[in-house]
Design a protein around this motif. Structure first.
Motif, short mmCIF file in Angstrom:
data_model
loop_
_atom_site.label_atom_id
_atom_site.label_comp_id
_atom_site.label_asym_id
_atom_site.label_seq_id
_atom_site.Cartn_x
_atom_site.Cartn_y
_atom_site.Cartn_z
N ARG A 14 34.31 88.14 -28.15
CA ARG A 14 33.71 89.07 -27.23
C ARG A 14 33.24 87.16 -26.72
NH1 ARG A 14 28.47 87.95 -24.85
NH2 ARG A 14 27.74 87.80 -27.03
N VAL A 15 33.44 86.40 -25.59
CA VAL A 15 33.24 85.18 -24.92
C VAL A 15 31.65 85.21 -24.63
CG1 VAL A 15 34.18 83.70 -23.70
CG2 VAL A 15 35.78 84.42 -24.38
N HIS A 16 31.11 84.01 -24.84
CA HIS A 16 29.87 83.94 -25.08
C HIS A 16 30.11 83.26 -23.59
CE1 HIS A 16 28.76 82.90 -28.96
NE2 HIS A 16 29.03 84.49 -29.67
N LYS A 17 28.66 83.70 -23.00
CA LYS A 17 28.32 83.58 -21.31
C LYS A 17 28.17 82.51 -20.66
CE LYS A 17 24.87 84.37 -17.59
NZ LYS A 17 24.13 82.86 -17.81
N SER A 18 27.64 81.47 -21.80
CA SER A 18 27.69 79.74 -21.41
C SER A 18 29.34 79.21 -21.28
CB SER A 18 27.75 79.39 -22.68
OG SER A 18 27.75 79.70 -23.86
N THR A 19 30.77 79.49 -21.50
CA THR A 19 31.78 79.60 -21.73
C THR A 19 32.56 79.73 -20.42
OG1 THR A 19 32.49 79.80 -23.76
CG2 THR A 19 34.24 79.61 -22.37
N TYR A 20 31.61 81.17 -19.54
CA TYR A 20 32.24 81.14 -18.13
C TYR A 20 31.16 80.45 -17.39
CZ TYR A 20 33.39 85.79 -20.15
OH TYR A 20 33.60 86.84 -20.60
N GLU A 21 30.17 79.80 -17.60
CA GLU A 21 29.25 79.33 -17.06
C GLU A 21 30.29 77.79 -17.77
OE1 GLU A 21 25.65 78.21 -18.76
OE2 GLU A 21 25.05 80.86 -18.33
N LEU A 22 31.10 77.10 -17.88
CA LEU A 22 31.86 75.77 -18.27
C LEU A 22 32.62 75.80 -17.59
CD1 LEU A 22 31.58 75.52 -21.84
CD2 LEU A 22 29.78 74.36 -19.81
N LEU A 23 33.84 76.88 -17.47
CA LEU A 23 34.63 77.34 -16.72
C LEU A 23 34.14 77.19 -15.12
CD1 LEU A 23 36.22 80.34 -18.39
CD2 LEU A 23 36.81 78.50 -17.84
N ALA A 24 33.68 78.05 -14.90
CA ALA A 24 32.94 77.29 -13.56
C ALA A 24 32.78 75.78 -13.03
CB ALA A 24 30.96 78.39 -13.04
N ALA A 25 31.96 75.48 -13.72
CA ALA A 25 31.44 74.12 -13.76
C ALA A 25 32.97 73.40 -13.89
CB ALA A 25 30.66 73.20 -14.52
N ALA A 26 33.77 73.26 -14.59
CA ALA A 26 34.61 72.78 -14.39
C ALA A 26 36.00 73.26 -13.60
CB ALA A 26 36.21 73.83 -15.88
N ARG A 27 35.59 73.79 -12.70
CA ARG A 27 36.14 74.05 -11.64
C ARG A 27 36.37 73.04 -10.15
NH1 ARG A 27 36.40 79.66 -12.61
NH2 ARG A 27 34.76 79.23 -10.98
N ARG A 28 35.43 72.45 -10.51
CA ARG A 28 34.11 71.12 -9.70
C ARG A 28 34.77 69.79 -10.09
NH1 ARG A 28 27.81 71.81 -9.01
NH2 ARG A 28 27.59 74.01 -8.70
N LEU A 29 35.84 70.14 -10.78
CA LEU A 29 36.82 68.76 -11.73
C LEU A 29 37.86 69.06 -11.27
CD1 LEU A 29 34.26 67.74 -14.60
CD2 LEU A 29 34.02 67.11 -12.30
N GLY A 30 38.21 69.96 -11.85
CA GLY A 30 39.86 70.32 -11.63
C GLY A 30 40.27 71.33 -12.18
N GLU A 31 41.39 72.06 -13.14
CA GLU A 31 41.82 72.96 -13.68
C GLU A 31 41.27 73.05 -14.78
OE1 GLU A 31 45.05 75.96 -12.45
OE2 GLU A 31 44.74 73.99 -10.98
N PRO A 32 40.38 74.44 -14.83
CA PRO A 32 40.01 75.44 -16.28
C PRO A 32 41.00 75.20 -17.23
CG PRO A 32 38.74 75.60 -14.14
CD PRO A 32 40.26 75.24 -14.45
N ILE A 33 40.65 74.29 -18.40
CA ILE A 33 42.01 74.56 -19.68
C ILE A 33 41.19 75.06 -20.54
CG2 ILE A 33 43.12 74.22 -21.27
CD1 ILE A 33 44.83 72.30 -18.87
N ALA A 34 40.99 76.43 -21.46
CA ALA A 34 40.08 76.67 -22.42
C ALA A 34 40.80 76.65 -23.86
CB ALA A 34 40.15 78.24 -22.15
N VAL A 35 40.04 76.09 -25.09
CA VAL A 35 40.49 75.99 -26.44
C VAL A 35 39.69 77.10 -26.96
CG1 VAL A 35 40.61 73.56 -28.08
CG2 VAL A 35 41.08 73.30 -25.70
N VAL A 36 40.47 78.19 -27.51
CA VAL A 36 39.73 78.87 -27.89
C VAL A 36 40.10 78.19 -29.93
CG1 VAL A 36 39.61 80.83 -29.80
CG2 VAL A 36 39.80 80.58 -26.95
N VAL A 37 38.82 78.02 -30.38
CA VAL A 37 39.30 77.81 -32.08
C VAL A 37 38.48 79.41 -32.60
CG1 VAL A 37 38.71 75.81 -33.75
CG2 VAL A 37 38.85 75.37 -31.50
N GLY A 38 39.78 80.06 -34.07
CA GLY A 38 39.64 80.79 -34.57
C GLY A 38 39.99 81.39 -35.63
N THR A 39 40.30 82.61 -35.97
CA THR A 39 41.77 82.97 -37.29
C THR A 39 42.58 83.52 -36.22
OG1 THR A 39 39.80 84.78 -36.93
CG2 THR A 39 39.38 83.32 -38.90
N PRO A 40 43.65 83.99 -36.64
CA PRO A 40 44.47 84.46 -36.18
C PRO A 40 44.44 85.71 -35.24
CG PRO A 40 45.55 83.16 -38.44
CD PRO A 40 43.79 82.94 -38.12
#
Length: 321
Positions: A14-40
């Motif tokens: 599950r994606v944490h709510k804080s990430t959705y907040e970051l994506l909303a903030a990122a759109r003020r600056l440009g095009e959001p690109i997510a970086v997911v770090v985890g197991t395969p």
């Protein structure tokens, strides 16, 4: 439109709510690109949720080691992503782990670091809480790709459906001699309450709760409101409540829609972690308590009388569960 990297906070499923907040903030600056770090396989499980909130590209930085070390895989992944897309900024959540990643990444890139950010505009100018909450300042990076750590709760998540393309990032092997390895994991006993940094309502208790048993009134009010439970440093140090629920400069920073402080005097250490809440309600017997200086609504009275009355009224208005 410039690219903005967003480090995804998640639990593997599950994606944490804080990430959705970051994506909303990122759109003020440009095009959001997510970086997911985890197991395969982690990115494949999270991609649709990220796309629903505006991530046009998902960089999958996956390896079997990603969950075995603290910080290092995320720093490596963001460094690779910066080289790949030359973003205008990198956004992370200003959690304990996020601040570590942000600091290490900024040091590697020799670039600007902006922490405890609660707002930003399209020019990249940010609003920060500094010196333990004593001041609010506006800042901007003077060189490099700014690494910006945003306080959870500072932005509202927004649905912004797009088609997300997944790209692979090949993580380098982690140097075990220079990294902290996770040896065991244990789930926090939070029950059905939302995580503290993601809750829209937080009810916190302080020294005035007068003991571990006194926190029952805090929990009952939080449950009636569907919120999370927090605690001041004084309450935690006295053993009234576990450290993981501490709100403040040396605990967690929160910015919920509603913050209720029960028996909390309002030391600067505590205010630093909650004064950006949208609405603050304080209950304290001392009319001179500093908490009333930041509260939108204040009640001078005994929390053991006021809180149960509020709990009953909230429960009556909400009706049967």
């Amino acid at each position: 439109m410039p690219d903005v990297l967003v480090l995804v906070d998640h639990d593997g499923e599950r994606v944490h709510k804080s990430t959705y907040e970051l994506l909303a903030a990122a759109r003020r600056l440009g095009e959001p690109i997510a970086v997911v770090v985890g197991t395969p396989g982690t990115s494949a499980r999270l991609r649709d949720s990220l796309a629903l909130h505006g991530a046009t590209v998902v960089h999958a930085a996956e390896s079997t080691e990603a969950g075995e070390f603290l910080g290092s895989p995320a720093v490596d992944a963001l460094q690779l992503a910066v080289r790949a897309v030359s973003p205008t900024a990198v956004l992370v959540s200003a959690t304990t782990d996020g601040k570590e990643v942000a600091g290490r990444l900024a040091a590697r890139l020799d670039t600007a670091l902006l922490t405890d950010v609660v707002d930003l505009d399209s020019s990249g100018t940010v609003t920060q809480i500094v010196f333990g909450g004593a001041y609010t300042v506006r800042s901007e990076a003077t060189h490099g790709v700014p690494v910006i750590a945003l306080r959870p709760g500072s932005f509202e998540p927004e649905h912004h459906p797009v088609g997300a393309v997944q790209h692979e990032l090949a993580l380098p092997p982690v140097d075990p001699t220079a990294s902290a390895r996770v040896t065991a994991r244990r789930a926090a006993l939070a029950g059905d309450r939302p995580p503290l940094t993601e809750a829209s309502v937080v009810v916190s208790g302080g020294r005035g709760v007068a003991g571990a048993d006194g926190f029952k009134v805090v929990e009952e009010l939080a449950d009636a409101l569907g919120g999370a439970v927090g605690a001041s440093r004084a309450a935690v140090d006295a053993g009234y409540y576990p450290h993981q629920y501490q709100v403040g400069q040396t605990g967690k920073s929160v910015s919920p829609q509603l913050y209720i402080a029960l028996g909390i005097s309002g030391a600067i250490q505590h205010l630093a972690g909650m004064q950006t809440s949208k609405t603050i309600v304080a209950v304290n017997k001392d009319p001179e308590a500093p908490i009333f200086g930041v509260a939108d609504y204040g009640v001078v009275g005994d929390l053991f009388s006021v809180a149960p009355q509020l709990t009953r009224e909230v429960s009556a208005r909400r009706g049967p569960a």
